[in-house]
Design a protein around this motif. Sequence first.
Motif, PDB file in Angstrom:
ATOM      1  N   GLY A 258      33.067  31.404  53.637  1.00  0.00           N
ATOM      2  CA  GLY A 258      32.908  30.175  54.396  1.00  0.00           C
ATOM      3  C   GLY A 258      32.676  30.392  55.880  1.00  0.00           C
ATOM      4  N   ASP A 259      33.079  31.552  56.419  1.00  0.00           N
ATOM      5  CA  ASP A 259      32.905  31.830  57.847  1.00  0.00           C
ATOM      6  C   ASP A 259      31.597  32.550  58.166  1.00  0.00           C
ATOM      7  N   GLY A 260      30.711  32.653  57.160  1.00  0.00           N
ATOM      8  CA  GLY A 260      29.409  33.262  57.389  1.00  0.00           C
ATOM      9  C   GLY A 260      29.304  34.713  56.979  1.00  0.00           C
ATOM     10  N   ARG A 261      30.428  35.378  56.737  1.00  0.00           N
ATOM     11  CA  ARG A 261      30.365  36.773  56.289  1.00  0.00           C
ATOM     12  C   ARG A 261      29.799  36.852  54.872  1.00  0.00           C
ATOM     13  N   TYR A 262      29.279  37.998  54.524  1.00  0.00           N
ATOM     14  CA  TYR A 262      28.802  38.200  53.154  1.00  0.00           C
ATOM     15  C   TYR A 262      28.916  39.670  52.791  1.00  0.00           C
ATOM     16  N   TRP A 263      28.938  39.934  51.483  1.00  0.00           N
ATOM     17  CA  TRP A 263      29.032  41.297  50.967  1.00  0.00           C
ATOM     18  C   TRP A 263      28.053  41.427  49.812  1.00  0.00           C
ATOM     19  N   ASP A 264      27.335  42.545  49.769  1.00  0.00           N
ATOM     20  CA  ASP A 264      26.374  42.798  48.707  1.00  0.00           C
ATOM     21  C   ASP A 264      26.945  43.810  47.718  1.00  0.00           C
ATOM     22  N   GLU A 265      26.773  43.523  46.428  1.00  0.00           N
ATOM     23  CA  GLU A 265      27.256  44.410  45.373  1.00  0.00           C
ATOM     24  C   GLU A 265      26.219  44.516  44.262  1.00  0.00           C
ATOM     25  N   LYS A 266      26.145  45.685  43.660  1.00  0.00           N
ATOM     26  CA  LYS A 266      25.268  45.852  42.511  1.00  0.00           C
ATOM     27  C   LYS A 266      25.886  45.264  41.241  1.00  0.00           C
ATOM     28  N   ALA A 267      27.205  45.425  41.110  1.00  0.00           N
ATOM     29  CA  ALA A 267      27.913  44.901  39.935  1.00  0.00           C
ATOM     30  C   ALA A 267      28.448  43.508  40.225  1.00  0.00           C
ATOM     31  N   ALA A 268      28.518  42.680  39.205  1.00  0.00           N
ATOM     32  CA  ALA A 268      29.050  41.330  39.375  1.00  0.00           C
ATOM     33  C   ALA A 268      30.503  41.386  39.829  1.00  0.00           C
ATOM     34  N   PRO A 269      30.882  40.566  40.807  1.00  0.00           N
ATOM     35  CA  PRO A 269      32.281  40.528  41.231  1.00  0.00           C
ATOM     36  C   PRO A 269      33.183  40.066  40.093  1.00  0.00           C
ATOM     37  N   ILE A 270      34.446  40.408  40.191  1.00  0.00           N
ATOM     38  CA  ILE A 270      35.441  40.042  39.179  1.00  0.00           C
ATOM     39  C   ILE A 270      36.309  38.926  39.728  1.00  0.00           C
ATOM     40  N   LEU A 271      36.491  37.884  38.932  1.00  0.00           N
ATOM     41  CA  LEU A 271      37.299  36.743  39.360  1.00  0.00           C
ATOM     42  C   LEU A 271      38.772  36.974  39.050  1.00  0.00           C
ATOM     43  N   GLY A 272      39.577  36.979  40.103  1.00  0.00           N
ATOM     44  CA  GLY A 272      41.030  36.958  39.942  1.00  0.00           C
ATOM     45  C   GLY A 272      41.541  35.677  40.563  1.00  0.00           C
ATOM     46  N   THR A 273      40.851  34.581  40.235  1.00  0.00           N
ATOM     47  CA  THR A 273      41.053  33.293  40.904  1.00  0.00           C
ATOM     48  C   THR A 273      41.962  32.342  40.151  1.00  0.00           C
ATOM     49  N   GLY A 274      42.634  32.850  39.129  1.00  0.00           N
ATOM     50  CA  GLY A 274      43.656  32.033  38.478  1.00  0.00           C
ATOM     51  C   GLY A 274      43.140  31.134  37.373  1.00  0.00           C
ATOM     52  N   PHE A 275      43.938  30.101  37.105  1.00  0.00           N
ATOM     53  CA  PHE A 275      43.727  29.268  35.931  1.00  0.00           C
ATOM     54  C   PHE A 275      43.641  27.798  36.326  1.00  0.00           C
ATOM     55  N   LEU A 276      43.127  27.001  35.414  1.00  0.00           N
ATOM     56  CA  LEU A 276      42.984  25.578  35.691  1.00  0.00           C
ATOM     57  C   LEU A 276      44.344  24.941  35.936  1.00  0.00           C
ATOM     58  N   LYS A 277      44.428  24.075  36.918  1.00  0.00           N
ATOM     59  CA  LYS A 277      45.662  23.333  37.136  1.00  0.00           C
ATOM     60  C   LYS A 277      45.947  22.461  35.917  1.00  0.00           C
ATOM     61  N   GLY A 278      47.144  22.568  35.407  1.00  0.00           N
ATOM     62  CA  GLY A 278      47.473  21.853  34.178  1.00  0.00           C
ATOM     63  C   GLY A 278      47.329  22.713  32.949  1.00  0.00           C
ATOM     64  N   GLY A 279      46.521  23.802  33.053  1.00  0.00           N
ATOM     65  CA  GLY A 279      46.363  24.705  31.918  1.00  0.00           C
ATOM     66  C   GLY A 279      45.998  23.973  30.646  1.00  0.00           C
ATOM     67  N   GLY A 280      46.701  24.306  29.568  1.00  0.00           N
ATOM     68  CA  GLY A 280      46.412  23.714  28.266  1.00  0.00           C
ATOM     69  C   GLY A 280      46.680  22.228  28.184  1.00  0.00           C
ATOM     70  N   ALA A 281      47.420  21.678  29.150  1.00  0.00           N
ATOM     71  CA  ALA A 281      47.666  20.231  29.143  1.00  0.00           C
ATOM     72  C   ALA A 281      46.363  19.457  29.270  1.00  0.00           C
ATOM     73  N   ARG A 282      45.322  20.112  29.776  1.00  0.00           N
ATOM     74  CA  ARG A 282      44.031  19.441  29.916  1.00  0.00           C
ATOM     75  C   ARG A 282      43.356  19.194  28.559  1.00  0.00           C
ATOM     76  N   GLN A 283      43.869  19.827  27.529  1.00  0.00           N
ATOM     77  CA  GLN A 283      43.338  19.552  26.194  1.00  0.00           C
ATOM     78  C   GLN A 283      43.604  18.113  25.777  1.00  0.00           C
ATOM     79  N   VAL A 284      44.670  17.527  26.308  1.00  0.00           N
ATOM     80  CA  VAL A 284      45.010  16.128  26.038  1.00  0.00           C
ATOM     81  C   VAL A 284      45.197  15.424  27.376  1.00  0.00           C
ATOM     82  N   ALA A 285      44.210  15.593  28.248  1.00  0.00           N
ATOM     83  CA  ALA A 285      44.317  15.126  29.634  1.00  0.00           C
ATOM     84  C   ALA A 285      44.616  13.636  29.745  1.00  0.00           C
ATOM     85  N   GLU A 286      44.080  12.855  28.810  1.00  0.00           N
ATOM     86  CA  GLU A 286      44.242  11.412  28.905  1.00  0.00           C
ATOM     87  C   GLU A 286      45.668  10.940  28.622  1.00  0.00           C
ATOM     88  N   LEU A 287      46.504  11.825  28.098  1.00  0.00           N
ATOM     89  CA  LEU A 287      47.885  11.456  27.765  1.00  0.00           C
ATOM     90  C   LEU A 287      48.866  11.751  28.894  1.00  0.00           C
TER      91      LEU A 287
END
Length: 373
Positions: A258-287
Amino acid sequence: MQRLDAAVVGAGAAGIGMALALQKVPGLKFGVLEAGRVGESFRRWPAQARFITPSFHSNPFGLADLNAVNEPSSPAIHTGAEHPSGPQYAEYLSFIARGHELPVATDCKVAAVGAVPGGGFILDTPRGRLQAGFLIWATGEFQFPDLAPFPGAQWCPHYAQVADWTRFQASRYTVIGGYESGVDAAVNLAGLGREVRLLARKSTWDPQGSHDPSLSLSPYSRQRLYQAIDTGRLEIVFGVDVIGLTRDAAGGFRIHAGDGRYWDEKAAPILGTGFLKGGGARQVAELWDWDEDGRVVLSDADESTITPGLFLAGPQVRQEQRIYCFIYKFRQRYALIARRIGLCLDRDTTALETGAGAWGPFGNSECCEGCEC
């Protein structure tokens, strides 16, 4: 149509633990429905992943194993490991389920859930429709990764999709995310001889920060991180808010901050960005009702505030400032839910009254920053 007093969806640590609590209510007819195998999420961990909370057989001295789902058992004894692997822990859960003869239906994915007017639920499963007076949702979070934290993330493997780090054969990788999954990915890759760049918004291992492992890196991960840094193969860049990923004509990747920096890689980056808020509760989100931050709103008994009789068990439970994202935390809610169901059905819940010190001498049911433990 089969009828149960209570149905538990999910046979991981939360589901098996809840079943053990329900079993203490005399005459309660309940069952556990699992889409895969007992402990399915743990079986999907990367091969090198280990529990960050240590297991130790301290039970004889009144301290339950931190990773146990009931007071008497100990994963340390069953697995012979202080930091069990995912499959080892899944076998512990299977052992507990068999030993207590819990009514678990595996390969039984719940396809749909409907709330019945006047109370109760109808569940559609491969084995037919099931009616339950109460429903406990315990599907965890590991199988619900956040795969779209920024544009271009579709090209990135997520930590939860990795079977074995030895399959990553490039000479260098960038890992995005500075909490447990991102650090574990970086540490394992560095241990395999890869050059690793870890991009993190901030340090989650500041000694002056919170001591709650729900908010900061665990001691186990910190120790391994420092060892990886000492190899010279791990570079950590702080203050990075990744806002996008683009590909070039040669198939390489550019990571944009977001601050304009960037990094170039040959291999795809790996996401260690966690899980959806609510996790499996989103399977029945309307409840569920959801707050402005995208998290489930619960009563003080972990019940849905808009669907009576629906409870949440597991790592997505939050009560005010208390975050129950570890087994040793959310297991203290099992009896609370089972007691509420038992009392609603006018059943004897005496066996659930184990006393304040059931999980240890302090009985830390209110465990949070500043508590006596």
